[in-house]
Write a protein that holds these residues in place. Sequence first.
Motif, mmCIF file in Angstrom:
data_model
loop_
_atom_site.group_PDB
_atom_site.id
_atom_site.type_symbol
_atom_site.label_atom_id
_atom_site.label_comp_id
_atom_site.label_asym_id
_atom_site.label_seq_id
_atom_site.Cartn_x
_atom_site.Cartn_y
_atom_site.Cartn_z
ATOM 1 N N ALA A 249 18.219 12.698 106.379
ATOM 2 C CA ALA A 249 16.999 13.119 107.084
ATOM 3 C C ALA A 249 16.182 11.901 107.503
ATOM 4 C CB ALA A 249 16.170 14.039 106.195
ATOM 5 N N GLU A 250 16.110 10.922 106.630
ATOM 6 C CA GLU A 250 15.315 9.738 106.954
ATOM 7 C C GLU A 250 16.030 8.858 107.979
ATOM 8 O OE1 GLU A 250 12.524 9.723 102.964
ATOM 9 O OE2 GLU A 250 14.021 8.129 103.144
ATOM 10 N N ALA A 251 17.357 8.868 107.942
ATOM 11 C CA ALA A 251 18.111 8.105 108.951
ATOM 12 C C ALA A 251 17.953 8.747 110.337
ATOM 13 C CB ALA A 251 19.585 8.035 108.573
ATOM 14 N N LEU A 252 17.938 10.050 110.358
ATOM 15 C CA LEU A 252 17.769 10.761 111.645
ATOM 16 C C LEU A 252 16.303 10.801 112.079
ATOM 17 C CD1 LEU A 252 20.192 13.818 111.138
ATOM 18 C CD2 LEU A 252 20.529 11.875 112.692
ATOM 19 N N GLU A 253 15.425 10.366 111.184
ATOM 20 C CA GLU A 253 13.981 10.328 111.440
ATOM 21 C C GLU A 253 13.436 11.688 111.861
ATOM 22 O OE1 GLU A 253 12.332 6.333 112.661
ATOM 23 O OE2 GLU A 253 14.234 6.327 113.770
ATOM 24 N N VAL A 254 13.892 12.726 111.157
ATOM 25 C CA VAL A 254 13.340 14.059 111.430
ATOM 26 C C VAL A 254 11.984 14.194 110.735
ATOM 27 C CG1 VAL A 254 15.625 15.112 111.687
ATOM 28 C CG2 VAL A 254 14.522 15.078 109.432
ATOM 29 N N LYS A 255 11.183 15.112 111.244
ATOM 30 C CA LYS A 255 9.850 15.293 110.640
ATOM 31 C C LYS A 255 9.878 16.322 109.508
ATOM 32 C CE LYS A 255 7.207 14.290 114.881
ATOM 33 N NZ LYS A 255 8.228 14.445 115.955
ATOM 34 N N HIS A 256 10.830 17.249 109.603
ATOM 35 C CA HIS A 256 10.904 18.322 108.594
ATOM 36 C C HIS A 256 12.363 18.586 108.218
ATOM 37 C CE1 HIS A 256 6.821 19.461 110.000
ATOM 38 N NE2 HIS A 256 7.335 19.249 111.198
ATOM 39 N N VAL A 257 12.567 18.963 106.970
ATOM 40 C CA VAL A 257 13.876 19.484 106.554
ATOM 41 C C VAL A 257 13.679 20.955 106.200
ATOM 42 C CG1 VAL A 257 15.626 19.446 104.717
ATOM 43 C CG2 VAL A 257 14.884 17.309 105.773
ATOM 44 N N ILE A 258 14.525 21.783 106.799
ATOM 45 C CA ILE A 258 14.394 23.226 106.553
ATOM 46 C C ILE A 258 15.318 23.638 105.414
ATOM 47 C CG2 ILE A 258 14.639 25.533 107.519
ATOM 48 C CD1 ILE A 258 14.269 24.308 110.305
ATOM 49 N N SER A 259 14.697 24.121 104.342
ATOM 50 C CA SER A 259 15.481 24.657 103.229
ATOM 51 C C SER A 259 15.890 26.080 103.598
ATOM 52 C CB SER A 259 14.629 24.648 101.960
ATOM 53 O OG SER A 259 15.378 25.073 100.858
ATOM 54 N N PRO A 260 17.128 26.434 103.325
ATOM 55 C CA PRO A 260 17.628 27.724 103.813
ATOM 56 C C PRO A 260 17.286 28.903 102.912
ATOM 57 C CG PRO A 260 19.347 26.610 102.617
ATOM 58 C CD PRO A 260 18.148 25.700 102.549
ATOM 59 N N GLU A 261 17.841 30.048 103.262
ATOM 60 C CA GLU A 261 17.671 31.239 102.429
ATOM 61 C C GLU A 261 18.571 31.105 101.208
ATOM 62 O OE1 GLU A 261 17.752 35.039 104.423
ATOM 63 O OE2 GLU A 261 16.809 34.203 106.209
ATOM 64 N N CYS A 262 18.142 30.259 100.316
ATOM 65 C CA CYS A 262 18.861 30.013 99.066
ATOM 66 C C CYS A 262 17.802 29.662 98.036
ATOM 67 C CB CYS A 262 19.848 28.862 99.227
ATOM 68 S SG CYS A 262 20.593 28.349 97.660
ATOM 69 N N GLY A 263 17.767 30.430 96.950
ATOM 70 C CA GLY A 263 16.681 30.283 95.991
ATOM 71 C C GLY A 263 16.565 28.917 95.359
ATOM 72 N N HIS A 264 17.582 28.530 94.589
ATOM 73 C CA HIS A 264 17.427 27.302 93.815
ATOM 74 C C HIS A 264 17.388 26.065 94.709
ATOM 75 C CE1 HIS A 264 21.754 26.503 94.180
ATOM 76 N NE2 HIS A 264 21.415 25.262 93.893
ATOM 77 N N ALA A 265 18.017 26.168 95.908
ATOM 78 C CA ALA A 265 18.018 25.010 96.813
ATOM 79 C C ALA A 265 16.591 24.647 97.203
ATOM 80 C CB ALA A 265 18.845 25.319 98.056
ATOM 81 N N TYR A 266 15.761 25.672 97.376
ATOM 82 C CA TYR A 266 14.369 25.424 97.762
ATOM 83 C C TYR A 266 13.629 24.700 96.634
ATOM 84 C CZ TYR A 266 9.530 26.362 99.173
ATOM 85 O OH TYR A 266 8.204 26.234 99.511
ATOM 86 N N GLY A 267 13.758 25.228 95.427
ATOM 87 C CA GLY A 267 13.096 24.581 94.297
ATOM 88 C C GLY A 267 13.603 23.169 94.097
ATOM 89 N N ALA A 268 14.906 22.989 94.314
ATOM 90 C CA ALA A 268 15.526 21.679 94.071
ATOM 91 C C ALA A 268 14.956 20.606 95.001
ATOM 92 C CB ALA A 268 17.038 21.769 94.245
ATOM 93 N N ILE A 269 14.780 20.961 96.262
ATOM 94 C CA ILE A 269 14.313 19.921 97.199
ATOM 95 C C ILE A 269 12.790 19.932 97.359
ATOM 96 C CG2 ILE A 269 14.636 21.332 99.300
ATOM 97 C CD1 ILE A 269 15.609 18.681 100.654
ATOM 98 N N ARG A 270 12.183 21.116 97.340
ATOM 99 C CA ARG A 270 10.739 21.191 97.612
ATOM 100 C C ARG A 270 9.896 20.781 96.407
ATOM 101 N NH1 ARG A 270 6.139 20.863 97.913
ATOM 102 N NH2 ARG A 270 4.590 22.047 99.114
#
Lengths: 427, 214
Positions: A249-270
Motif C-alpha cells: 500500500a505504501e509502495a503504491l502510495e494509496v490513500k486508503h486500504v479497504i478491508s473486505p467483508e471479513c471479520g478478523h481481517a478488519y480487526g487485524a489491520i484496523r
Amino acid sequence: MSEQNKAENRAEIAVAKFLEHTDAEAASFFDACVHCGECAQACHFYLNTGDPKYTPTYKLKPMERAYERHKAPFSTLKRMLGLTPSEVTEQELLEWEPLVYDSCNMCGRCTLVCPMGIDIAGTIRKMREGYAAADMVPEGLKRSAEFVRKTSSPMGVTIKALKAQIAHQEKDTGIPIEIDKHGADYMAIFSSMEIMGYPEVLGAYAKLFKKAGLSWTISSVAYEATNVGVQIGSAPMAKEILQRVVDAAEALEVKHVISPECGHAYGAIRWAGPNLMGRQFKFEVVHIIEVLDRLRREGRIPAGPKDGRRMTLHDPCQIIRRGGLLKEPRSLLDDSCSDFIEMKGSGITNFCCGGGGGVSANPRAEDLKLAAFNSKAAQLDAIEGLEAVVVPCANCRTVFEDGLDDQEMDLEVIGLSELVAQTLADT
Amino acid sequence: MSFLEFVEGPLFLFAAGVFVLASLWRFVGIIRIGRKKDISPPKGSAAGGFIAGNFRHFFPRGIFARRTWLHIVGGYGFHLGLLALVVLGAPHVAFLEDRLFGFGWTPLPRWGFILVADVAFAGLIVLWVRRISDPVMRLISSRADHIGSILIFLVMLTGAFAMQESHDLLRAIHMLMVDIFLIYFPFSRLFHGFTFVLSRGNTGATYGRKGMNL
C-alpha cells in the motif's frame, strides 16, 4: 534433548508467553473475576452442548494460574507461604488446547453479560500467544499458516488464480479492474474465500466504484486480507502477514486500504495493525461497509429499486461488536431491501456464527462449530417467511452455508457489497 | 484491656491499616504492570469509554435476563443489602463516627436495618447455593471463592447475633470477624470490590476507542 526436558520447555515457553502478555488489562480481568459463571450463559458453545467446560472464564484457567503464581501482586509472598496455585504443566496445556482453539470464536459476547466487563475474547487472543510459541496449535491452523508462508493465502490462492477471477468479473461487468495502479486512492484487499468462493464481490466493487468515480486498485503482491497469525495467536506471524499489505500500500502510495467483508481481517489491520507494526500507517484503513456508507451518504452510489425479499442481517462479531460498525450496514440495508427485519438479539448482542477465531479453519472443531450454529439457526428460524440473510463476512458465509445445509434450512446467503451493487440505481 | 476493647481498638486499627495499605499495594501493583499504548487511530474516546464501561455493566442486558435472573437477583440483593447495612445500620454509623470519622449521619430505623440485612442474607444464600449446586459454578469455583463466601456469611451472622447489643461477647465476636475480614480482603477474591473499576474500565476504554459502548 530428552523427552522430559522438551515437555518442560514447552510448558515453560507457554507460561513465559502467558506472563509476557498478562498486561495490566489482563491482570485486572483475572483479579476481578468472581467466578460467577454468567459468561457461560452468553457462550453458544456452552448453550448448545450444556458442557460446563465451555464456560468462557474456565478456558482462561492456565493463564490465570500462571499469573497468580508468578505475576500477581503478593504472588511472591503467597508462593513463599505455599498459597499460590501449582505450576501449569504441559499435560494441562494440552488438555486446555481444544478449549482455547476449538470452542472460542473470540466473539466477545461473554463480555456483555459479565458483571465485571471482562474481555475474555481479548484475553484468549493473548493466551493463544503462549500456545503458538509452544507449538500447541491445531493441525488445521498450522496447515493454513503453511499455505500463507508459501502463497500469502491460507487457501493457497495465487496471483494467477486471482487474475483469472478478475478476468471473469471484468467480462461479466464490462468494467476493467486495474492491478498495481500507482497513486490510486483506494487499494482493496480480499479474503481467499471471497476470491475463490464469492468472486462476484470483485465485480460488485468494480460496479460500485465506477459509479462513484472512485480510483482503486488491487495489489499483485498483497491481495490477501486474512491473517492466520491473529487466529493462531502469533504476533510475529501476524506482523509478517500484515507487513506485505502495508509495504504494498505504501509502495503504491494509496490513500486508503479497504478491508473486505471479513471479520478478523478488519480487526487485524484496523485495530491490531498499527500496534503489531509499532507505527501508524501512511494510509487510512477503512472497512468496505464504511466506504459504501460514506459513498451512499455523499450521493455517489444512489440506491435504485429495492430487493423485495424478506431479509435479515447477521452481525459478524469482529466487524460489529468488536469492530464498531453497528449502524453502517443497517443504513445501507434500509436503502437496499424493502422487507428488512432484524433477528432477535441483533446488533452488539448477536450470536456468532460459530466459525470465527480460526474455528472454521480447524477441521477438528467441525462438530462443535455446527453445534454452535444452532443458536444462529434458531434466530433465523424465528423469523417467519425469511428468504435471505445478509452476511457481511466471507468466513461467516461459509459457516452459514454449512450450517444451513446441516439444518436443512433453505435460505439464500448474500454479501452486503453484492446486495448494494445489485440494488444500485441505473442512472 | 477487655477482649472487646482489643478487637475494637488495636486489632481493628491494625486490620484497617492492613486493609488500606494492602489494597493500595494490590491496586497500584496491577496498574504498574502497565500495558502498551494503543496506537491505532481511534474513532472515539478511551477515557469516555472507561467511564461508560463502568456504568454500563451496572445494568444487566435484557437479552440475558431469562438465563441469568437468579444471579442478578442474588447479586444485587446481596451487594445492595450489604452496602446499606454497613453504611446505614445504626450501630455501624455510631462505630464509624466514634472510631474513624468523628461525625455521623442519619441511620436506618431498626426495621429498615433488619430489612436490608434480610435482603443481604437472602442474596448471599442464593449466590452460595448456586455456587455449590450449579454444574458450571462447581467447575469454576476455587477454594478462595468458598472462603470469601463463608467469611462474609460469618461476619453477617455474628452481626445478627450482636444486633440486640445484649452481650459484649457477641459484639466482640462480630468485631473479630470484621477484623479478620478486613485483613483477608486485599489478598483474596473479595478484592473484586475494587478491581471491577479497572476491569470494566479497561474493556470500556478498548471499545470506547472503537466508538462503541460495551
